[in-house]
Every structure is written in structure tokens, then in C-alpha cells.
Design a protein around this motif. Structure first.
Motif, PDB file in Angstrom:
ATOM      1  N   PRO A  83      44.933  -2.910  -7.866  1.00  0.00           N
ATOM      2  CA  PRO A  83      46.345  -2.883  -8.261  1.00  0.00           C
ATOM      3  C   PRO A  83      47.033  -1.618  -7.744  1.00  0.00           C
ATOM      4  O   PRO A  83      46.395  -0.584  -7.554  1.00  0.00           O
ATOM      5  N   GLU A  87      51.690  -1.235 -10.835  1.00  0.00           N
ATOM      6  CA  GLU A  87      51.052  -2.287 -11.637  1.00  0.00           C
ATOM      7  C   GLU A  87      50.137  -1.683 -12.697  1.00  0.00           C
ATOM      8  O   GLU A  87      50.099  -2.153 -13.836  1.00  0.00           O
ATOM      9  N   GLN A  90      52.346  -0.195 -15.476  1.00  0.00           N
ATOM     10  CA  GLN A  90      52.954  -1.241 -16.303  1.00  0.00           C
ATOM     11  C   GLN A  90      51.925  -1.888 -17.226  1.00  0.00           C
ATOM     12  O   GLN A  90      52.198  -2.114 -18.412  1.00  0.00           O
ATOM     13  N   THR A  91      50.770  -2.186 -16.700  1.00  0.00           N
ATOM     14  CA  THR A  91      49.719  -2.797 -17.518  1.00  0.00           C
ATOM     15  C   THR A  91      49.291  -1.848 -18.633  1.00  0.00           C
ATOM     16  O   THR A  91      49.072  -2.272 -19.772  1.00  0.00           O
TER      17      THR A  91
END
Length: 122
Positions: A83, A87, A90-91
């Protein structure tokens, strides 16, 4: 039936593994015995012993199959799509938010049940 060369290789595998174990024991005991010696010399000796033990272990059938497995695993790791930084961030934020919401829900449920029990008991 195994070919003759392969059968003789596996026949000496036990002896090779005994050599590997002996090298490891020599390294551990020697490191303790020469504990007064400079650390650099002991580390160099341990690296040489580990390299020789690894070489002997790789000459066995299990060692060869382990080496093939390690090469295949490295090939598979190269295929992984990692990722991006965005990403990942955000995760991580989603996980933190869900954990906080669940913590608040469980705290509220615990407080409610504690209040109900205190009403019933006394």
C-alpha cells in the motif's frame, strides 16, 4: 526408487546434521570459554562457524529444499503490491476510529450494566 547418488546423499545427511550441531556447540562453548577475549575475535569466530555450519546444512536434502523455499518466497515477496503511504495512513485512521467507537460502546454498556446491578443489589 531413488537414484544411487541421491540415496548416498541422504544416507550422509544424519552425519552432516551432527557436524552442524557440533559446530553450534563448539561456537557456544568456545564463546563462553574465551569470554575474556576481545568481543571482535569472538564475533568473527562465531560468524565463521555459522557460515561453515550453514554451508554443511545446505548440503543436506532438507537444507537444499529450505534454500529453494527461501528463493521462491523471495520471488513471491517481489510480487506483493504494497500500500501507498496515503492508503496506510487512511487505514490506520479507520482502525483507530473503530477502536475508539468500540471502547466508548463497551464503556457505556459496562456503566449501564453496573448501574442496573447496583439498583438490583442495593
Amino acid at each position: 526408487m531413488m537414484p544411487k547418488a541421491e540415496a548416498s546423499d541422504t544416507r550422509f545427511d544424519l552425519l552432516k546434521w551432527l557436524v552442524v550441531v557440533a559446530l553450534v556447540v563448539v561456537g557456544v562453548v568456545g564463546n563462553q570459554y574465551y569470554s575474556a577475549s576481545p568481543v571482535l575475535y569472538r564475533v568473527l569466530a562465531l560468524i565463521v562457524l555459522a557460515a561453515v555450519a550453514a554451508y554443511v546444512a545446505l548440503q543436506t536434502a532438507k537444507g537444499k529444499s529450505f534454500f529453494v523455499l527461501a528463493k521462491e518466497a523471495r520471488t513471491e515477496i517481489r510480487k506483493v503490491v504494497w500500500p501507498t503511504r496515503q492508503e496506510t495512513a487512511q487505514t490506520t485512521m479507520i482502525v483507530v476510529a473503530v477502536v475508539l467507537v468500540m471502547a466508548l460502546l463497551l464503556w457505556g454498556l459496562d456503566s449501564l450494566l453496573g448501574w442496573l446491578v447496583s439498583l438490583i443489589v442495593g
